[in-house]
Scaffold this motif. Structure first.
Motif, PDB file in Angstrom:
ATOM      1  N   CYS A   1      33.566  61.274   4.548  1.00 41.84           N
ATOM      2  CA  CYS A   1      32.140  61.554   4.325  1.00 41.84           C
ATOM      3  C   CYS A   1      31.398  61.912   5.613  1.00 41.84           C
ATOM      4  O   CYS A   1      30.170  62.053   5.599  1.00 41.84           O
ATOM      5  CB  CYS A   1      31.456  60.352   3.677  1.00 41.84           C
ATOM      6  SG  CYS A   1      32.072  59.965   2.031  1.00 41.84           S
ATOM      7  N   GLY A   2      32.102  62.029   6.736  1.00 38.43           N
ATOM      8  CA  GLY A   2      31.423  62.408   7.970  1.00 38.43           C
ATOM      9  C   GLY A   2      30.496  61.327   8.505  1.00 38.43           C
ATOM     10  O   GLY A   2      29.433  61.620   9.025  1.00 38.43           O
TER      11      GLY A   2
ATOM     12  N   SER B   1      35.635  73.515   6.817  1.00 35.35           N
ATOM     13  CA  SER B   1      34.277  72.974   6.977  1.00 35.35           C
ATOM     14  C   SER B   1      34.209  71.494   6.627  1.00 35.35           C
ATOM     15  O   SER B   1      33.112  70.956   6.471  1.00 35.35           O
ATOM     16  CB  SER B   1      33.309  73.769   6.093  1.00 35.35           C
ATOM     17  OG  SER B   1      33.696  73.647   4.746  1.00 35.35           O
ATOM     18  N   LEU B   2      35.337  70.823   6.526  1.00 39.09           N
ATOM     19  CA  LEU B   2      35.344  69.442   6.022  1.00 39.09           C
ATOM     20  C   LEU B   2      35.427  68.436   7.164  1.00 39.09           C
ATOM     21  O   LEU B   2      36.163  68.637   8.123  1.00 39.09           O
ATOM     22  CB  LEU B   2      36.545  69.260   5.091  1.00 39.09           C
ATOM     23  CG  LEU B   2      36.585  70.240   3.914  1.00 39.09           C
ATOM     24  CD1 LEU B   2      37.927  70.172   3.206  1.00 39.09           C
ATOM     25  CD2 LEU B   2      35.441  69.952   2.947  1.00 39.09           C
TER      26      LEU B   2
ATOM     27  N   ARG C   1      24.501  60.318   1.325  1.00 40.15           N
ATOM     28  CA  ARG C   1      23.485  61.039   0.558  1.00 40.15           C
ATOM     29  C   ARG C   1      22.066  60.798   1.108  1.00 40.15           C
ATOM     30  O   ARG C   1      21.134  61.480   0.707  1.00 40.15           O
ATOM     31  CB  ARG C   1      23.564  60.603  -0.898  1.00 40.15           C
ATOM     32  CG  ARG C   1      22.598  61.240  -1.867  1.00 40.15           C
ATOM     33  CD  ARG C   1      22.745  62.750  -1.878  1.00 40.15           C
ATOM     34  NE  ARG C   1      21.683  63.339  -2.686  1.00 40.15           N
ATOM     35  CZ  ARG C   1      20.415  63.445  -2.315  1.00 40.15           C
ATOM     36  NH1 ARG C   1      20.030  63.005  -1.137  1.00 40.15           N
ATOM     37  NH2 ARG C   1      19.536  63.993  -3.114  1.00 40.15           N
ATOM     38  N   GLY C   2      21.920  59.832   2.023  1.00 33.39           N
ATOM     39  CA  GLY C   2      20.594  59.520   2.546  1.00 33.39           C
ATOM     40  C   GLY C   2      19.822  58.526   1.698  1.00 33.39           C
ATOM     41  O   GLY C   2      18.635  58.317   1.906  1.00 33.39           O
TER      42      GLY C   2
ATOM     43  N   PRO D   1      28.749  64.128  -0.494  1.00 36.15           N
ATOM     44  CA  PRO D   1      27.803  65.182  -0.098  1.00 36.15           C
ATOM     45  C   PRO D   1      28.316  66.013   1.073  1.00 36.15           C
ATOM     46  O   PRO D   1      27.887  67.147   1.264  1.00 36.15           O
ATOM     47  CB  PRO D   1      26.547  64.417   0.318  1.00 36.15           C
ATOM     48  CG  PRO D   1      26.745  63.018  -0.100  1.00 36.15           C
ATOM     49  CD  PRO D   1      28.218  62.788  -0.251  1.00 36.15           C
ATOM     50  N   ALA D   2      29.270  65.479   1.821  1.00 34.29           N
ATOM     51  CA  ALA D   2      29.783  66.205   2.982  1.00 34.29           C
ATOM     52  C   ALA D   2      30.958  67.099   2.622  1.00 34.29           C
ATOM     53  O   ALA D   2      31.377  67.913   3.445  1.00 34.29           O
ATOM     54  CB  ALA D   2      30.210  65.212   4.067  1.00 34.29           C
ATOM     55  N   ALA D   3      31.492  66.954   1.423  1.00 29.00           N
ATOM     56  CA  ALA D   3      32.686  67.706   1.029  1.00 29.00           C
ATOM     57  C   ALA D   3      32.656  67.873  -0.485  1.00 29.00           C
ATOM     58  O   ALA D   3      33.348  67.168  -1.211  1.00 29.00           O
ATOM     59  CB  ALA D   3      33.950  66.953   1.473  1.00 29.00           C
ATOM     60  N   PRO D   4      31.830  68.814  -0.944  1.00 37.58           N
ATOM     61  CA  PRO D   4      31.597  68.942  -2.395  1.00 37.58           C
ATOM     62  C   PRO D   4      32.882  69.132  -3.177  1.00 37.58           C
ATOM     63  O   PRO D   4      33.785  69.854  -2.752  1.00 37.58           O
ATOM     64  CB  PRO D   4      30.710  70.187  -2.490  1.00 37.58           C
ATOM     65  CG  PRO D   4      30.014  70.250  -1.178  1.00 37.58           C
ATOM     66  CD  PRO D   4      31.007  69.751  -0.178  1.00 37.58           C
TER      67      PRO D   4
END
Lengths: 405, 405
Positions: free
Chosen positions: A151-152, A375-376, A129-130, A109-112
């Motif tokens: 994934c941050g 933005s990754l 993803r929460g 989800p952090a890097a589509p």
């Protein structure tokens, strides 16, 4: 390689992320520091009443339900967590990509469009993803640090032996560790306390180092962000950033080769008999890594173990308690899920040179999502002395700064 | 609209980010809680020996060097900061885009190809890029909160009047506030203390609310991430998330119109004479906003001020001290720098409906980079009661959790 899965709608579990998630497997007691925290457990840990699937359908088909929780699972449940589900892993945890040919490649989800990294792909994707707050995972050669970076997330690879391995399916027991992934640094720190043996807190980190030769192993675009993040961390902690000559860079190829030799030999020792009985059950890249282990001679292994023993002494000498060595957690951001295999292998090779230091020396490492390339997300990794997990976690996750109080 | 600038090489200041940055303007004293922190000051604050440019070359051409620092600048320097440079702003701070036709559009390092947001575009870009640690900026209608959200930074809009405005070029003095941007939450909190008048600390936040009707103003893809971030925050703080019926949503269009009326009227009052003497000096969209202010009649303004007075009372009643209302900071992630003007205006309108609540009521708001839409950052905004800045900052930026201690 499978294409990356689109995120599944929230009303049914995504099979690339979860092997089992049809309602909580164990409810929260509602009491304790982890009350109501939703836990995703990597499919290598025993869960009472469930089988261990290890990322491979042939393995799962022969598995029998466990009668008790793995020790690490039990400690987190005792602290109040809800066991939300069993999350996917690369096959037998012997990969860093999270591209499982049987269950799919979870979306990052952090890097589509990019991989989550592995082998803890399922817990990382679930937390990112929460769908879960906390991931219980393992790290042998980087399997927590790499997905945390891609994934941050915050990730913790404990000192070897500092967290319980009872009920954990091993890959290479000299390097395997049970650790954690989380979005929230405070939750990571709280859950780490539940896994660590109670004891005196170690002295705080008072020295913060960077070895430019090691940093130069990362991509140039990582290095600019790494410098900015190091500066922010030194402002926060009021610790100067000391240049370090760890000497690791000049020995790295020898140390890395020795690590891979012993890891592969141990992996074959654990799983070779099963692999021999199940030809074709593993994806070719994973099978090839085990096969390398089969070919290691006793003499080669003994020499490699001697190299590792020397490496540990050398690293212990330059990383005394109270020290943190800062590194980029991976050589770059997550590769595209449809990158050609040669590129995936090149990224893996570059990243393993950064991650292998903690692995081969058994040192604790904490990853924080502090770098960004385009933005990754990319993680900042702090490596500490053996047994200084609490100090290292406090250093990375605690925003309290005595100098600014 | 200018195309977005490529990041400049580090060896010369990017003119889209910095108006003045040829070596530190004021060195750090080396003492104090902000010792050696690199400060970027928005080009609306007086800096001794420098002119105020206000994002417009015609304004700059007539400006005379200031003889003293603005009060906010002086307090940060007294706390030890280094004044690294004077950073760009949208023209007279009357925009939320950061697309300055005279100086260029700064690159957003957290969202390549997209705007930084404004009007504090320069300080936000400088901090996001790692060229400064702290940005001193202003927020009238969202000019700190929007770039914080778009650039993945922490941002603080203070309670109206809680930070000094001496030496600050005003836009709409009923709403203008001097606040901060930073990458690091601890640094933000430390610097906030230097700007706030010393005083008793306020009681901590004990109630955390979400108004679903307000959240629904954001894009659907923001809402999933917002829910996950709220959950993480409630786990961290051990505060339950209470549904709130603030009643704001049903009055929002009326409140928003009144806010825009008074803001434009005050802006014309301050700058109308200069604008009349300099036809064509401002970009058309900014000029049109001032022109709206010229047309506000005394009766319209009085009615709008009555609406705002009622709105403040209504918000004070539902947001007592100790409460934080959580919102997405912007309606979505940063728009593309080459988006058509209609789209930019639509995004601006949607975001202003979320940001105007704090502005019209004079309430403090803290933005944290906790949401992500695809790989792009979006801020979580916590709104608090008037004068509870310290409690709100602690709530958002402090990782200490008494329940987990």
């Amino acid at each position: 390689m499978s294409a990356v899965s689109a995120p599944a709608p929230d009303d049914r579990p995504d099979p690339a992320v979860w092997r089992v998630a049809d309602g909580p497997l164990v409810a929260s007691t509602g009491q304790g520091p982890l009350a109501h925290v939703r836990l995703a457990v990597k499919d290598l840990f025993a869960v009472a009443g469930q089988r261990v699937g290890a990322g491979n359908p042939a393995w799962l088909a022969e598995a029998r339900p466990k009668t008790a929780h793995a020790d690490a699972v039990r400690r987190l449940l005792d602290a109040g967590a809800e066991l939300t589900g069993i999350a996917q892993t690369d096959e037998l945890a012997f990969s860093l990509a999270g591209t499982n040919p049987h269950y799919g490649t979870p979306a990052n989800p952090a890097a589509p469009g990019r991989i989550t990294g592995g082998s803890s792909s399922g817990p990382a994707a679930a937390v990112a993803r929460g769908w879960a707050d906390l991931g219980l995972a393992t790290d042998t050669a980087g399997s927590i640090r790499v997905p945390a970076s891609y994934c941050g997330l915050y990730g913790w690879r404990p000192t070897h032996g500092a967290t319980p391995d009872g009920g954990l399916l091993a890959l290479a027991p000299s390097f395997d560790t049970a650790g954690l992934l989380a979005h929230d640094p405070v939750l990571l720190r709280t859950a780490a306390e539940a896994l660590l043996t109670p004891g005196d807190t170690t002295a705080p980190i008072t020295r913060c180092m960077v070895d430019e030769e090691l940093v130069s192993l990362a991509a140039p675009e990582v290095r600019a962000s790494f410098e900015a993040a190091c500066r922010a961390l030194t402002l926060r902690t009021a610790l100067p950033l000391a240049p370090a000559r760890t000497g690791a860079a000049e020995h790295l190829e020898e140390w890395f080769a020795a690590f891979r030799t012993v890891q592969a030999a141990e992996a074959w020792e654990r799983h070779g008999a099963w692999i021999t009985r199940h030809p074709g059950a593993l994806a070719p890249d994973v099978a090839a890594r085990f096969e390398n282990g089969r070919r290691v001679s006793a003499a080669e292994r003994a020499r490699a173990e001697q190299v590792l023993s020397d490496a540990r002494k050398a690293l212990d000498a330059v990383l005394p308690p109270g020290t943190a060595l800062l590194l980029p957690a991976t050589s770059g951001p997550a590769p595209l899920a449809d990158a050609p295999p040669e590129e995936v292998e090149a990224v893996r090779a570059a990243t393993l040179r950064l991650t292998c230091l903690a692995s081969l020396a058994g040192l604790p490492a904490v990853v924080a999502p502090l770098l960004r390339v385009r933005s990754l997300p990319v993680g900042l990794c702090a490596l500490g002395a053996r047994g200084t997990d609490r100090a290292l976690l406090d250093f990375v996750t605690d925003s309290r700064n005595p100098a600014h109080a």
